[in-house]
Motif scaffolding. Structure first.
Motif, mmCIF file in Angstrom:
data_model
loop_
_atom_site.group_PDB
_atom_site.id
_atom_site.type_symbol
_atom_site.label_atom_id
_atom_site.label_comp_id
_atom_site.label_asym_id
_atom_site.label_seq_id
_atom_site.Cartn_x
_atom_site.Cartn_y
_atom_site.Cartn_z
ATOM 1 N N GLN A 39 -17.767 -7.777 -1.090
ATOM 2 C CA GLN A 39 -17.965 -9.143 -0.589
ATOM 3 C C GLN A 39 -17.561 -10.214 -1.600
ATOM 4 O O GLN A 39 -17.249 -11.337 -1.226
ATOM 5 C CB GLN A 39 -19.436 -9.355 -0.189
ATOM 6 N N SER A 40 -17.560 -9.864 -2.881
ATOM 7 C CA SER A 40 -17.262 -10.867 -3.900
ATOM 8 C C SER A 40 -15.763 -11.032 -4.141
ATOM 9 O O SER A 40 -15.356 -11.912 -4.889
ATOM 10 C CB SER A 40 -17.964 -10.517 -5.218
ATOM 11 N N LYS A 41 -14.940 -10.193 -3.525
ATOM 12 C CA LYS A 41 -13.500 -10.287 -3.715
ATOM 13 C C LYS A 41 -12.810 -10.644 -2.404
ATOM 14 O O LYS A 41 -13.125 -10.091 -1.366
ATOM 15 C CB LYS A 41 -12.930 -8.958 -4.217
ATOM 16 N N ARG A 42 -11.883 -11.540 -2.481
ATOM 17 C CA ARG A 42 -11.071 -11.903 -1.322
ATOM 18 C C ARG A 42 -9.759 -11.139 -1.434
ATOM 19 O O ARG A 42 -8.995 -11.321 -2.368
ATOM 20 C CB ARG A 42 -10.814 -13.420 -1.312
ATOM 21 N N GLY A 43 -9.500 -10.267 -0.481
ATOM 22 C CA GLY A 43 -8.298 -9.454 -0.520
ATOM 23 C C GLY A 43 -7.104 -10.148 0.107
ATOM 24 O O GLY A 43 -7.240 -11.141 0.821
ATOM 25 N N LEU A 44 -5.938 -9.610 -0.149
ATOM 26 C CA LEU A 44 -4.715 -10.102 0.488
ATOM 27 C C LEU A 44 -4.733 -9.737 1.969
ATOM 28 O O LEU A 44 -4.364 -10.523 2.827
ATOM 29 C CB LEU A 44 -3.486 -9.502 -0.192
ATOM 30 N N LEU A 143 7.386 1.389 -4.232
ATOM 31 C CA LEU A 143 5.985 1.529 -4.638
ATOM 32 C C LEU A 143 5.012 1.648 -3.466
ATOM 33 O O LEU A 143 3.861 2.050 -3.660
ATOM 34 C CB LEU A 143 5.579 0.334 -5.507
ATOM 35 N N VAL A 144 5.461 1.278 -2.281
ATOM 36 C CA VAL A 144 4.596 1.302 -1.090
ATOM 37 C C VAL A 144 5.365 1.902 0.088
ATOM 38 O O VAL A 144 6.593 1.833 0.135
ATOM 39 C CB VAL A 144 4.081 -0.107 -0.721
ATOM 40 N N PRO A 145 4.638 2.466 1.062
ATOM 41 C CA PRO A 145 5.308 2.958 2.276
ATOM 42 C C PRO A 145 5.995 1.799 3.016
ATOM 43 O O PRO A 145 5.569 0.643 2.910
ATOM 44 C CB PRO A 145 4.158 3.518 3.104
ATOM 45 N N PRO A 146 7.055 2.100 3.779
ATOM 46 C CA PRO A 146 7.805 1.038 4.477
ATOM 47 C C PRO A 146 6.949 0.105 5.333
ATOM 48 O O PRO A 146 7.163 -1.110 5.318
ATOM 49 C CB PRO A 146 8.805 1.824 5.338
ATOM 50 N N VAL A 147 5.974 0.623 6.064
ATOM 51 C CA VAL A 147 5.135 -0.237 6.918
ATOM 52 C C VAL A 147 4.306 -1.200 6.067
ATOM 53 O O VAL A 147 4.064 -2.340 6.465
ATOM 54 C CB VAL A 147 4.245 0.609 7.865
ATOM 55 N N VAL A 148 3.908 -0.765 4.897
ATOM 56 C CA VAL A 148 3.145 -1.624 3.985
ATOM 57 C C VAL A 148 4.067 -2.672 3.378
ATOM 58 O O VAL A 148 3.685 -3.842 3.249
ATOM 59 C CB VAL A 148 2.452 -0.790 2.886
ATOM 60 N N LEU A 149 5.282 -2.281 3.046
ATOM 61 C CA LEU A 149 6.257 -3.233 2.520
ATOM 62 C C LEU A 149 6.496 -4.356 3.527
ATOM 63 O O LEU A 149 6.494 -5.537 3.167
ATOM 64 C CB LEU A 149 7.578 -2.525 2.202
ATOM 65 N N GLU A 150 6.642 -3.991 4.786
ATOM 66 C CA GLU A 150 6.862 -4.997 5.829
ATOM 67 C C GLU A 150 5.650 -5.922 5.954
ATOM 68 O O GLU A 150 5.793 -7.142 6.076
ATOM 69 C CB GLU A 150 7.165 -4.317 7.164
ATOM 70 N N LEU A 152 3.471 -6.613 3.611
ATOM 71 C CA LEU A 152 3.458 -7.458 2.409
ATOM 72 C C LEU A 152 4.434 -8.619 2.549
ATOM 73 O O LEU A 152 4.099 -9.761 2.251
ATOM 74 C CB LEU A 152 3.845 -6.641 1.181
ATOM 75 N N ARG A 153 5.639 -8.297 2.965
ATOM 76 C CA ARG A 153 6.663 -9.351 3.124
ATOM 77 C C ARG A 153 6.210 -10.402 4.123
ATOM 78 O O ARG A 153 6.395 -11.599 3.895
ATOM 79 C CB ARG A 153 7.985 -8.739 3.551
ATOM 80 N N GLU A 154 5.633 -9.952 5.207
ATOM 81 C CA GLU A 154 5.154 -10.889 6.239
ATOM 82 C C GLU A 154 4.022 -11.770 5.697
ATOM 83 O O GLU A 154 4.000 -12.971 5.905
ATOM 84 C CB GLU A 154 4.697 -10.101 7.463
ATOM 85 N N ARG A 155 3.084 -11.154 4.994
ATOM 86 C CA ARG A 155 1.933 -11.886 4.473
ATOM 87 C C ARG A 155 2.336 -12.894 3.403
ATOM 88 O O ARG A 155 1.761 -13.970 3.300
ATOM 89 C CB ARG A 155 0.931 -10.876 3.893
ATOM 90 N N LEU A 156 3.323 -12.532 2.599
ATOM 91 C CA LEU A 156 3.709 -13.392 1.462
ATOM 92 C C LEU A 156 4.857 -14.334 1.800
ATOM 93 O O LEU A 156 5.321 -15.056 0.914
ATOM 94 C CB LEU A 156 4.083 -12.517 0.265
ATOM 95 N N LYS A 157 5.298 -14.336 3.043
ATOM 96 C CA LYS A 157 6.396 -15.182 3.452
ATOM 97 C C LYS A 157 6.103 -16.633 3.129
ATOM 98 O O LYS A 157 5.046 -17.159 3.448
ATOM 99 C CB LYS A 157 6.623 -15.035 4.960
ATOM 100 N N LYS A 158 7.040 -17.274 2.501
ATOM 101 C CA LYS A 158 6.903 -18.705 2.162
ATOM 102 C C LYS A 158 7.421 -19.533 3.329
ATOM 103 O O LYS A 158 8.474 -19.293 3.876
ATOM 104 C CB LYS A 158 7.722 -19.031 0.911
ATOM 105 N N ASP A 159 6.635 -20.528 3.720
ATOM 106 C CA ASP A 159 7.042 -21.400 4.837
ATOM 107 C C ASP A 159 7.971 -22.486 4.373
ATOM 108 O O ASP A 159 7.987 -22.931 3.299
ATOM 109 C CB ASP A 159 5.808 -22.015 5.518
#
Length: 159
Positions: A39-44, A143-150, A152-159
């Motif tokens: 609860q004390s950590k905010r995850g990605l 470093l990560v499976p393809p579905v995780v890479l996708e 990550l890319r989606e989550r970190l996408k810059k607007d």
């Protein structure tokens, strides 16, 4: 039935995590992946997103169950009649911490901990490092499976 648990935050799951889970799935009839909630950590990624990603990348093993848990890992084990915890060790520094945890867990509940040495390919790898490199546009495809890479890319996408 031989049961074990692989615990972690898995934010996100890496190829190093996946290697440990895959190896455990060959040793045990059922491997529970416990996505521990802090609860004390905010995850990605939200807990349900992590669970979904882990289910996708472990589906091929056929004997992996994934769920979240809040509280003591030994309670998770007691509730599911799991006698063993499987932990990957990357370095001596991991061992120092994990040995203390293993001894505490065994003292609290009798649950044993099996230490599995990390594949040298992943000895430097952590979710935190993956997130940091990906945040700055670095290539984490190996470093990560393809579905995780996708994801990550989606989550970190810059607007």
């Amino acid at each position: 039935m031989r049961r074990a648990v692989c615990p972690g935050s898995f934010d996100p799951i890496t190829n190093g995590h996946l290697d440990i889970i895959a190896r455990a799935s060959k040793l045990y009839d059922v491997v529970h992946v416990a996505v521990m909630i802090n609860q004390s950590k905010r995850g990605l990624f939200e807990i349900e997103e992590r669970i979904d990603l882990i289910r996708q990348v472990t589906a091929e093993f056929g004997n992996v169950e994934v769920e979240s848990f809040h509280g003591l890992l030994v309670d998770f084990c007691k509730e599911r009649d799991i006698p063993a915890i499987v932990k990957g060790l990357r370095a001596v520094s991991d061992f120092d911490y994990e040995l203390q945890m293993a001894q505490m867990n065994n003292g609290l509940s009798g649950v044993e901990t099996l230490f599995v040495p990390t594949n040298p390919t992943y000895s430097f790898l952590s979710s935190s490092l993956v997130k940091e490199v990906a945040t700055w546009g670095g290539d984490v495809a190996h470093l990560v499976p393809p579905v995780v890479l996708e994801a990550l890319r989606e989550r970190l996408k810059k607007d």
